[in-house]
Design a protein around this motif. Structure first.
Motif, PDB file in Angstrom:
ATOM      1  N   SER A  70      48.627  47.217  38.686  1.00  0.00           N
ATOM      2  CA  SER A  70      47.774  46.277  39.371  1.00  0.00           C
ATOM      3  C   SER A  70      48.526  45.570  40.473  1.00  0.00           C
ATOM      4  O   SER A  70      49.581  44.996  40.233  1.00  0.00           O
ATOM      5  CB  SER A  70      47.207  45.254  38.381  1.00  0.00           C
ATOM      6  N   SER A  71      48.018  45.637  41.646  1.00  0.00           N
ATOM      7  CA  SER A  71      48.465  44.777  42.721  1.00  0.00           C
ATOM      8  C   SER A  71      47.245  44.675  43.605  1.00  0.00           C
ATOM      9  O   SER A  71      46.481  45.622  43.702  1.00  0.00           O
ATOM     10  CB  SER A  71      49.655  45.396  43.459  1.00  0.00           C
ATOM     11  N   PRO A  72      47.001  43.552  44.221  1.00  0.00           N
ATOM     12  CA  PRO A  72      45.735  43.391  44.959  1.00  0.00           C
ATOM     13  C   PRO A  72      45.509  44.487  45.985  1.00  0.00           C
ATOM     14  O   PRO A  72      44.410  45.021  46.085  1.00  0.00           O
ATOM     15  CB  PRO A  72      45.905  42.025  45.636  1.00  0.00           C
TER      16      PRO A  72
ATOM     17  N   PHE B 200      46.780  47.545  46.084  1.00  0.00           N
ATOM     18  CA  PHE B 200      46.560  48.831  45.440  1.00  0.00           C
ATOM     19  C   PHE B 200      45.150  48.910  44.871  1.00  0.00           C
ATOM     20  O   PHE B 200      44.441  49.902  45.046  1.00  0.00           O
ATOM     21  CB  PHE B 200      47.599  49.036  44.332  1.00  0.00           C
ATOM     22  N   ASP B 201      44.745  47.852  44.184  1.00  0.00           N
ATOM     23  CA  ASP B 201      43.388  47.827  43.630  1.00  0.00           C
ATOM     24  C   ASP B 201      42.361  47.992  44.738  1.00  0.00           C
ATOM     25  O   ASP B 201      41.411  48.760  44.620  1.00  0.00           O
ATOM     26  CB  ASP B 201      43.133  46.496  42.910  1.00  0.00           C
TER      27      ASP B 201
ATOM     28  N   TYR C 198      41.250  39.843  47.723  1.00  0.00           N
ATOM     29  CA  TYR C 198      41.953  40.551  48.801  1.00  0.00           C
ATOM     30  C   TYR C 198      40.977  40.990  49.884  1.00  0.00           C
ATOM     31  O   TYR C 198      41.208  40.794  51.074  1.00  0.00           O
ATOM     32  CB  TYR C 198      42.679  41.759  48.209  1.00  0.00           C
TER      33      TYR C 198
END
Lengths: 351, 251
Positions: A62-64, A66-67, B119
């Motif tokens: 999870s990383s913003p 990547f998501d 994001y």
């Protein structure tokens, strides 16, 4: 198919699953010590592994950014798939039911007439551009003039009613945008197709053989389903590439860049054209995205709307897969240039 | 160059896709679509009304794949070269590129990427297409009119005066640029076609003493006030945390 450097031990390719009747004797592959034909067992194994590993992997990744990227990637893939499926079914139907003789009767013989007719016919194929590529390919193999098929390919995503309605909703009180999009899109299709033909475009297509499916003794139903499956597999991988590229770029592109270029008219048009290629947004939705770029002039946004359905990462990838790399490398820039020109012209006249 | 022992090329052997592999690929892609469309998970990626198209495509894919498998099994057992309807040079084999179709399948089954959130919201702001004053407000429920963030912002932007009512909005928290009076913004993402065209709309929230993290889903009840710069804000009367809704890009 290609030769590998010869190695001393000559071993036949290992294949699992007993498709002995399909195995070909390839002298070249005697040189390869290891070959991995992927069969149903491998595919099933991979998917089952994914399902099984889910509890382990899912919480850890999870990383913003990547998501964000993977969500957009999946979104583009599954949004496009139904249209691709429709396109390959149509392509299969054409392969099964339309003989070259019938094709010759349906389209005017002279290209100067056939191209605009095909361009207008594109308006009848609804939805995402992904479906039009297998159909255009099949039209060519069935004897349609390649220029007409290209005009169809370019116009289908640009001028169908859904797109025009969406544009009128996104730009309320500006019928010039709707008219400009229709005229610009149609002109792009016709001009690109005719230019492409003039520039010797036929040579860009990778050499194809006309299928002799009827002679091979398959029933029409068999031809339809075999062709659909074949086209699906040939196009599917490239759709994934296009979707991945578009998702990555959309996630990583800093939008702040845009505000600085909006004021220069030339840069604005170029940036909008570039964005249209890179964002790969479906033609029913791009009007709303264009409407959000308020700092940009209407003309540059019209260019965005004319370029988007004609050439974007998804389309380029699909064209590489269907027509070959040489074709895509030349056709895409040609389409881009013509689309920008037509968009500017349409904007000058209608806006 | 080594002799005797197996010499490996740079790639681990040559990847090729057999007929039955290609058919299996199409089946699992259909299975992926089916899985997404039968639950509400597909709404993370495409608009809710797209379910029928996904279901039909899933069934067609699975049918095509099953037919292909049946044919390749039949021709394998008959030990006869299958008659190919395709016009490609390498009859019986499809390009290894097709294996990339496994990427979205694995992504969905392994991870199922989450809906777009903070994001994306920070990167794309929606522009209202409202030109005319809209229809009457919906009736109040439990003392507050349920409205979407977009609708509230749109109504204020065309000049409707909403300062006298109480409204209930849902959205997720995004942070406010430093130095402003509002503690946070309540945000929704809207999509037209699929997540790739998502745009955000948000409203400032004032008067909330509680602390929230970016991305928290809240239901906020309050009245509308106009800030110093003319933009609307929601003056909080009550705040509740809510679970992430099934249609993340809805109202």
């Amino acid at each position: 198919m290609t030769l590998a450097p010869p190695a001393p031990p000559a071993a036949p390719p290992v294949s699992s699953g007993g498709a002995a009747g399909v195995r070909r004797t390839r002298h070249a592959s005697k040189a390869l010590p290891v070959a991995l034909p992927v069969g149903v067992q491998t595919v099933a194994l991979i998917v089952l592994a994914a399902v099984a590993l889910r509890p382990l992997v899912a919480p850890r990744i999870s990383s913003p950014a990547f998501d964000n990227g993977t969500t957009i990637f999946i979104a583009i893939c599954i949004q496009a798939l139904p249209y691709l499926v429709l396109g390959v079914l149509l392509s299969g139907a054409i392969a099964a039911y339309v003989s070259p003789a019938l094709m010759a009767r349906l389209l005017p013989r002279r290209d100067l007439l056939a191209v605009p007719v095909a361009g207008l016919a594109g308006a009848a194929l609804p939805g995402c551009e992904c479906g039009s590529i297998p159909v255009a390919d099949r039209l060519i193999t069935r004897g349609a003039s390649p220029a007409a098929a290209m005009a169809f390919l370019l116009s289908a995503p640009a001028v169908n009613p859904v797109v025009l309605i969406a544009t009128s909703v996104a730009f309320p009180g500006r019928p010039g945008m709707v008219a400009g999009r229709f005229v610009g899109g149609f002109a792009t299709a016709v001009v690109t197709a005719l230019l492409w033909q003039r520039l010797g475009g036929r040579g860009w297509l990778r050499p194809r053989t006309v299928p002799s499916s009827a002679d091979a003794g398959g029933s029409r139903w068999q031809v339809l389903t075999d062709t659909a499956l074949h086209d699906l597999l040939h196009a599917g991988g490239f759709l994934v590439i296009g979707a991945a590229a578009a998702a990555a770029l959309q996630t990583l592109l800093p939008r702040s860049i845009l505000t600085s270029v909006a004021s220069s008219p030339v840069l604005a048009v170029l940036v909008m054209a570039g964005l249209a290629v890179v964002l790969a947004i479906c033609s029913q939705a791009d009007a709303f995205v264009a409407a959000s770029f308020t700092q940009f002039s209407l003309t540059s946004r019209l260019v965005f709307l004319v370029v988007g359905p004609a050439v974007d990462l998804k389309l380029i990838a699909l064209q590489v897969g269907t027509f070959g790399r040489t074709f895509a490398a030349r056709f895409a820039p040609l389409t881009l240039a013509v689309a920008v020109g037509c968009g500017l012209l349409a904007g000058a006249v209608l806006l | 160059m080594r002799t005797g022992a197996a010499v490996r090329t740079r790639l681990p052997g040559r990847l090729s896709l057999r007929r039955d592999g290609g058919s299996a690929l199409v089946i699992v892609v259909g299975a992926m679509l089916l899985r997404l469309a039968l639950t509400s998970t597909y709404q993370r990626y495409v608009k809710p009304s797209y379910r029928p198209e996904l279901l039909v495509a899933a069934l067609v894919l699975i049918a095509l794949g099953v037919l292909g498998l049946a044919r390749s099994l039949r021709s394998a057992s008959a030990r006869v070269e299958p008659a190919d309807a395709g016009d490609h040079e390498h009859a019986g084999h499809t390009p290894a590129v097709a294996l990339l179709l496994l990427l979205p399948v694995v992504a969905v089954f392994l991870v199922t990427p989450p809906p777009l959130g903070v994001y994306a919201a920070e990167r794309s702001k929606r522009v209202s297409d409202q030109l005319h004053p809209p229809a009457a407000l919906p009736p109040a429920v439990d003392g507050a009119v349920p409205l979407s963030v977009a609708e509230l912002v749109d109504r204020v932007s065309v000049g409707q005066d909403l300062t006298s009512g109480t409204y209930r909005l849902r959205g997720f928290v995004t942070s406010t640029p430093g130095g402003e009076d509002a503690a946070y913004h309540l945000t929704r993402l809207q999509i037209v076609c699929c997540a790739a065209d998502a745009q955000s709309v948000s409203i400032a929230v004032v008067g909330d003493a509680g602390s929230h993290h970016a991305g928290d889903w809240l239901e906020v009840t309050g009245s509308e006030v106009v800030r110093d710069d003319g933009t609307p804000a929601l003056q909080v009367q009550s705040v509740t945390g809510i679970p992430e809704p099934n249609d993340p890009y809805g109202q």
